[in-house]
Design a protein around this motif. Structure first.
Motif, mmCIF file in Angstrom:
data_model
loop_
_atom_site.group_PDB
_atom_site.id
_atom_site.type_symbol
_atom_site.label_atom_id
_atom_site.label_comp_id
_atom_site.label_asym_id
_atom_site.label_seq_id
_atom_site.Cartn_x
_atom_site.Cartn_y
_atom_site.Cartn_z
ATOM 1 N N LEU A 144 -12.434 24.489 68.802
ATOM 2 C CA LEU A 144 -12.540 23.054 68.596
ATOM 3 C C LEU A 144 -13.558 22.640 67.535
ATOM 4 N N VAL A 145 -14.746 23.229 67.569
ATOM 5 C CA VAL A 145 -15.825 22.750 66.712
ATOM 6 C C VAL A 145 -15.669 23.232 65.273
ATOM 7 N N ALA A 146 -15.445 24.529 65.079
ATOM 8 C CA ALA A 146 -15.327 25.070 63.723
ATOM 9 C C ALA A 146 -14.192 24.416 62.928
ATOM 10 N N PRO A 147 -12.995 24.205 63.509
ATOM 11 C CA PRO A 147 -11.953 23.504 62.741
ATOM 12 C C PRO A 147 -12.379 22.109 62.290
ATOM 13 N N MET A 193 -24.281 33.893 68.721
ATOM 14 C CA MET A 193 -23.870 32.495 68.859
ATOM 15 C C MET A 193 -24.547 31.621 67.809
ATOM 16 N N LEU A 194 -25.847 31.835 67.616
ATOM 17 C CA LEU A 194 -26.595 31.048 66.637
ATOM 18 C C LEU A 194 -26.089 31.312 65.223
ATOM 19 N N THR A 195 -25.870 32.591 64.901
ATOM 20 C CA THR A 195 -25.391 32.948 63.562
ATOM 21 C C THR A 195 -24.003 32.393 63.295
ATOM 22 N N LEU A 196 -23.199 32.312 64.326
ATOM 23 C CA LEU A 196 -21.822 31.836 64.176
ATOM 24 C C LEU A 196 -21.750 30.322 64.075
ATOM 25 N N ILE A 197 -22.553 29.621 64.864
ATOM 26 C CA ILE A 197 -22.392 28.181 65.014
ATOM 27 C C ILE A 197 -23.248 27.370 64.044
ATOM 28 N N LEU A 198 -24.541 27.703 63.923
ATOM 29 C CA LEU A 198 -25.472 26.837 63.202
ATOM 30 C C LEU A 198 -25.100 26.612 61.732
ATOM 31 N N PRO A 199 -24.734 27.639 60.934
ATOM 32 C CA PRO A 199 -24.404 27.374 59.529
ATOM 33 C C PRO A 199 -23.235 26.409 59.364
ATOM 34 N N THR A 200 -22.206 26.579 60.186
ATOM 35 C CA THR A 200 -21.029 25.721 60.087
ATOM 36 C C THR A 200 -21.366 24.283 60.440
ATOM 37 N N VAL A 201 -22.130 24.097 61.502
ATOM 38 C CA VAL A 201 -22.479 22.749 61.946
ATOM 39 C C VAL A 201 -23.378 22.045 60.930
#
Length: 255
Positions: free
Chosen positions: A161-164, A67-75
Protein backbone atom coordinates in the motif's frame (compact mmCIF):
# COMPACT_ATOMS: atom_id res chain seq x y z
CA UNK A 1 -16.56 67.79 -24.37
CA UNK A 2 -14.61 65.64 -21.98
CA UNK A 3 -11.32 64.25 -23.21
CA UNK A 4 -11.27 60.45 -23.57
CA UNK A 5 -9.88 58.76 -20.52
CA UNK A 6 -6.88 56.42 -20.90
CA UNK A 7 -7.74 52.77 -20.35
CA UNK A 8 -7.16 51.47 -16.85
CA UNK A 9 -4.21 49.11 -16.50
CA UNK A 10 -5.26 45.52 -16.59
CA UNK A 11 -5.07 43.65 -13.32
CA UNK A 12 -2.30 41.14 -13.07
CA UNK A 13 -3.60 37.60 -13.27
CA UNK A 14 -1.58 34.45 -12.70
CA UNK A 15 -0.57 32.40 -15.69
CA UNK A 16 -3.09 29.75 -16.67
CA UNK A 17 -2.37 26.72 -18.78
CA UNK A 18 -4.15 26.68 -22.11
CA UNK A 19 -5.50 23.20 -21.40
CA UNK A 20 -6.88 24.07 -17.93
CA UNK A 21 -10.61 24.66 -18.10
CA UNK A 22 -10.95 25.39 -14.37
CA UNK A 23 -8.64 28.40 -14.42
CA UNK A 24 -6.05 27.04 -12.02
CA UNK A 25 -2.55 28.47 -12.10
CA UNK A 26 0.17 26.61 -13.94
CA UNK A 27 2.71 25.09 -11.60
CA UNK A 28 6.35 26.10 -11.99
CA UNK A 29 8.46 23.06 -11.15
CA UNK A 30 10.48 21.06 -13.66
CA UNK A 31 12.81 18.09 -13.77
CA UNK A 32 14.95 19.56 -10.98
CA UNK A 33 12.22 18.82 -8.44
CA UNK A 34 12.04 15.19 -9.52
CA UNK A 35 15.83 14.79 -9.36
CA UNK A 36 15.82 16.39 -5.90
CA UNK A 37 13.34 13.78 -4.65
CA UNK A 38 15.40 11.01 -6.26
CA UNK A 39 18.56 12.39 -4.65
CA UNK A 40 16.87 12.29 -1.25
CA UNK A 41 15.94 8.66 -1.86
CA UNK A 42 19.48 7.67 -2.86
CA UNK A 43 21.26 9.61 -0.10
CA UNK A 44 18.99 8.30 2.65
CA UNK A 45 19.32 4.75 1.30
CA UNK A 46 23.12 4.93 1.22
CA UNK A 47 23.31 6.54 4.67
CA UNK A 48 21.06 3.91 6.27
CA UNK A 49 22.88 1.06 4.54
CA UNK A 50 26.18 2.31 5.95
CA UNK A 51 24.81 3.02 9.43
CA UNK A 52 22.95 -0.28 9.75
CA UNK A 53 25.49 -2.50 8.03
CA UNK A 54 26.09 -4.69 11.11
CA UNK A 55 22.83 -4.95 13.10
CA UNK A 56 24.10 -8.00 15.01
CA UNK A 57 22.57 -11.44 15.33
CA UNK A 58 19.36 -10.45 17.04
CA UNK A 59 16.35 -11.11 14.80
CA UNK A 60 14.55 -8.02 16.10
CA UNK A 61 17.51 -5.73 15.34
CA UNK A 62 17.90 -7.23 11.87
CA UNK A 63 14.20 -6.82 11.20
CA UNK A 64 14.19 -3.22 12.38
CA UNK A 65 17.24 -2.38 10.23
CA UNK A 66 15.65 -3.95 7.14
CA UNK A 67 12.33 -2.21 7.78
CA UNK A 68 14.00 1.18 8.23
CA UNK A 69 16.17 0.75 5.13
CA UNK A 70 13.16 -0.29 3.07
CA UNK A 71 10.63 2.28 4.24
CA UNK A 72 12.35 5.54 5.23
CA UNK A 73 14.00 6.49 1.86
CA UNK A 74 10.77 5.97 -0.06
CA UNK A 75 8.65 7.91 2.41
CA UNK A 76 11.06 10.86 2.64
CA UNK A 77 11.26 11.10 -1.15
CA UNK A 78 7.45 11.11 -1.25
CA UNK A 79 7.38 13.93 1.33
CA UNK A 80 9.56 16.00 -1.01
CA UNK A 81 7.14 15.20 -3.84
CA UNK A 82 4.24 16.49 -1.73
CA UNK A 83 6.05 19.67 -0.67
CA UNK A 84 7.01 20.74 -4.22
CA UNK A 85 3.45 21.45 -5.48
CA UNK A 86 2.66 23.23 -2.21
CA UNK A 87 5.57 25.62 -2.84
CA UNK A 88 5.60 25.81 -6.66
CA UNK A 89 2.04 24.99 -7.66
CA UNK A 90 -1.56 24.55 -6.57
CA UNK A 91 -0.97 21.72 -4.12
CA UNK A 92 -0.89 17.97 -4.75
CA UNK A 93 -4.68 17.66 -4.80
CA UNK A 94 -4.97 19.75 -7.96
CA UNK A 95 -1.57 19.31 -9.61
CA UNK A 96 -1.36 15.53 -9.06
CA UNK A 97 -5.06 14.81 -9.27
CA UNK A 98 -5.20 13.45 -5.72
CA UNK A 99 -8.97 13.70 -5.74
CA UNK A 100 -10.99 10.78 -4.47
CA UNK A 101 -13.42 9.67 -7.18
CA UNK A 102 -15.16 6.32 -7.30
CA UNK A 103 -14.77 6.22 -11.07
CA UNK A 104 -10.98 6.54 -10.69
CA UNK A 105 -10.92 3.77 -8.09
CA UNK A 106 -12.95 1.50 -10.40
CA UNK A 107 -10.66 2.30 -13.32
CA UNK A 108 -7.60 1.60 -11.20
CA UNK A 109 -9.04 -1.71 -10.01
CA UNK A 110 -9.95 -2.91 -13.49
CA UNK A 111 -6.64 -1.88 -15.02
CA UNK A 112 -4.78 -3.21 -11.97
CA UNK A 113 -6.42 -6.64 -12.19
CA UNK A 114 -5.82 -6.83 -15.93
CA UNK A 115 -2.24 -5.69 -15.46
CA UNK A 116 -1.74 -8.20 -12.66
CA UNK A 117 -2.63 -11.05 -15.00
CA UNK A 118 -0.22 -9.78 -17.65
CA UNK A 119 2.61 -9.05 -15.23
CA UNK A 120 2.18 -12.39 -13.44
CA UNK A 121 2.62 -14.22 -16.74
CA UNK A 122 5.54 -11.95 -17.65
CA UNK A 123 7.17 -12.58 -14.27
CA UNK A 124 6.84 -16.36 -14.66
CA UNK A 125 8.46 -16.21 -18.09
CA UNK A 126 11.13 -13.83 -16.82
CA UNK A 127 11.94 -16.07 -13.86
CA UNK A 128 12.25 -19.11 -16.10
CA UNK A 129 14.52 -17.19 -18.45
CA UNK A 130 16.72 -15.37 -15.90
CA UNK A 131 16.77 -17.92 -13.07
CA UNK A 132 18.08 -16.63 -9.69
CA UNK A 133 18.84 -13.19 -11.18
CA UNK A 134 15.11 -12.60 -11.60
CA UNK A 135 14.66 -11.87 -7.89
CA UNK A 136 13.72 -8.31 -6.98
CA UNK A 137 15.96 -6.14 -4.79
CA UNK A 138 13.53 -6.53 -1.88
CA UNK A 139 13.33 -10.27 -2.41
CA UNK A 140 17.11 -10.49 -2.37
CA UNK A 141 17.23 -8.36 0.77
CA UNK A 142 14.84 -10.69 2.59
CA UNK A 143 16.25 -13.91 1.17
CA UNK A 144 16.93 -16.30 4.03
CA UNK A 145 15.90 -13.74 6.68
CA UNK A 146 13.23 -14.70 9.21
CA UNK A 147 11.47 -11.56 10.41
CA UNK A 148 9.44 -11.05 13.59
CA UNK A 149 5.71 -11.20 12.72
CA UNK A 150 5.10 -7.51 13.44
CA UNK A 151 7.98 -6.44 11.21
CA UNK A 152 6.89 -8.86 8.48
CA UNK A 153 3.38 -7.38 8.49
CA UNK A 154 4.73 -3.82 8.38
CA UNK A 155 6.91 -4.72 5.38
CA UNK A 156 3.91 -6.38 3.72
CA UNK A 157 1.73 -3.27 4.18
CA UNK A 158 4.52 -1.02 2.95
CA UNK A 159 5.15 -3.02 -0.24
CA UNK A 160 1.43 -3.43 -0.90
CA UNK A 161 0.00 0.00 0.00
CA UNK A 162 2.56 2.61 1.03
CA UNK A 163 5.35 2.14 -1.53
CA UNK A 164 2.96 2.31 -4.55
CA UNK A 165 1.50 5.57 -3.23
CA UNK A 166 4.98 7.04 -2.69
CA UNK A 167 6.27 5.92 -6.08
CA UNK A 168 3.22 7.31 -7.86
CA UNK A 169 3.81 10.69 -6.22
CA UNK A 170 7.32 10.65 -7.68
CA UNK A 171 6.78 9.26 -11.16
CA UNK A 172 3.16 9.87 -12.15
CA UNK A 173 2.96 13.01 -10.00
CA UNK A 174 6.19 15.00 -9.82
CA UNK A 175 7.84 13.69 -12.99
CA UNK A 176 4.57 13.67 -14.95
CA UNK A 177 3.91 17.27 -13.93
CA UNK A 178 7.43 18.36 -14.90
CA UNK A 179 6.91 17.06 -18.43
CA UNK A 180 3.45 18.64 -18.65
CA UNK A 181 4.97 21.96 -17.62
CA UNK A 182 7.33 21.64 -20.58
CA UNK A 183 4.37 20.93 -22.89
CA UNK A 184 5.28 17.35 -23.69
CA UNK A 185 2.51 15.43 -25.43
CA UNK A 186 0.56 13.11 -23.14
CA UNK A 187 1.73 9.99 -24.97
CA UNK A 188 5.34 11.12 -24.58
CA UNK A 189 4.77 11.81 -20.88
CA UNK A 190 3.29 8.33 -20.48
CA UNK A 191 6.15 6.58 -22.27
CA UNK A 192 8.98 8.54 -20.63
CA UNK A 193 7.56 8.22 -17.11
CA UNK A 194 7.12 4.48 -17.68
CA UNK A 195 10.72 4.12 -18.85
CA UNK A 196 12.14 6.20 -15.99
CA UNK A 197 10.04 4.25 -13.48
CA UNK A 198 11.64 1.02 -14.68
CA UNK A 199 15.15 2.48 -14.75
CA UNK A 200 14.71 4.30 -11.42
CA UNK A 201 14.37 1.04 -9.50
CA UNK A 202 18.10 0.52 -10.13
CA UNK A 203 17.66 -3.18 -10.93
CA UNK A 204 19.31 -3.58 -14.36
CA UNK A 205 18.53 -7.28 -14.61
CA UNK A 206 14.79 -6.58 -14.19
CA UNK A 207 14.39 -3.34 -16.17
CA UNK A 208 12.54 -4.95 -19.08
CA UNK A 209 10.17 -6.73 -16.69
CA UNK A 210 9.59 -3.49 -14.79
CA UNK A 211 8.66 -1.82 -18.09
CA UNK A 212 5.90 -4.39 -18.57
CA UNK A 213 4.74 -3.91 -14.98
CA UNK A 214 4.70 -0.11 -15.32
CA UNK A 215 2.67 0.08 -18.55
CA UNK A 216 -0.82 -0.58 -17.08
CA UNK A 217 -0.06 1.63 -14.07
CA UNK A 218 0.84 4.56 -16.31
CA UNK A 219 -2.16 3.80 -18.51
CA UNK A 220 -4.47 4.38 -15.53
CA UNK A 221 -2.92 7.84 -15.07
CA UNK A 222 -3.13 8.59 -18.78
CA UNK A 223 -6.81 7.63 -19.13
CA UNK A 224 -8.09 9.46 -16.06
CA UNK A 225 -5.67 12.38 -15.89
CA UNK A 226 -5.43 11.86 -12.13
CA UNK A 227 -3.18 10.01 -9.74
CA UNK A 228 -5.65 7.98 -7.68
CA UNK A 229 -6.31 5.54 -10.53
CA UNK A 230 -2.61 4.78 -10.99
CA UNK A 231 -2.12 4.45 -7.21
CA UNK A 232 -4.91 1.86 -7.03
CA UNK A 233 -3.60 0.00 -10.10
CA UNK A 234 -0.10 -0.02 -8.58
CA UNK A 235 -1.39 -1.35 -5.26
CA UNK A 236 -3.31 -4.13 -6.99
CA UNK A 237 -0.18 -5.05 -8.92
CA UNK A 238 1.92 -5.16 -5.73
CA UNK A 239 -0.44 -7.33 -3.69
CA UNK A 240 0.80 -10.75 -4.76
CA UNK A 241 4.53 -9.87 -4.53
CA UNK A 242 3.90 -8.33 -1.09
CA UNK A 243 2.03 -11.45 0.04
CA UNK A 244 4.88 -13.63 -1.21
CA UNK A 245 7.40 -11.56 0.76
CA UNK A 246 5.23 -11.84 3.86
CA UNK A 247 5.01 -15.63 3.66
CA UNK A 248 8.72 -15.93 2.83
CA UNK A 249 9.82 -13.69 5.72
CA UNK A 250 7.66 -15.73 8.13
CA UNK A 251 9.17 -18.99 6.90
CA UNK A 252 5.88 -20.17 5.40
CA UNK A 253 7.16 -20.09 1.83
CA UNK A 254 10.54 -21.21 0.48
CA UNK A 255 12.85 -18.36 -0.48
Amino acid sequence: MNAPQPPEPAEHTPAVRADDSDGRRAHSWGFGAFFLAEAVFVLVSVTLAAALENPGDDAGAIGFALMLTLILPTVLAAVVALIVPLVRGNGPRQDFGLQWRRSDVRTGLWIGVGGLVVTTLATMLWTRWMGPQASSAIGGLLDGVRLPPVVAVVVFLHVWLVAPFCEELLYRGLLWGAMEQLRFKQLTVFLLSTALFAIGHLEPSRTLLLLVIALPIGLARLLTGRLIASVVAHQVNNFLPALGLLLMSLGLLPA
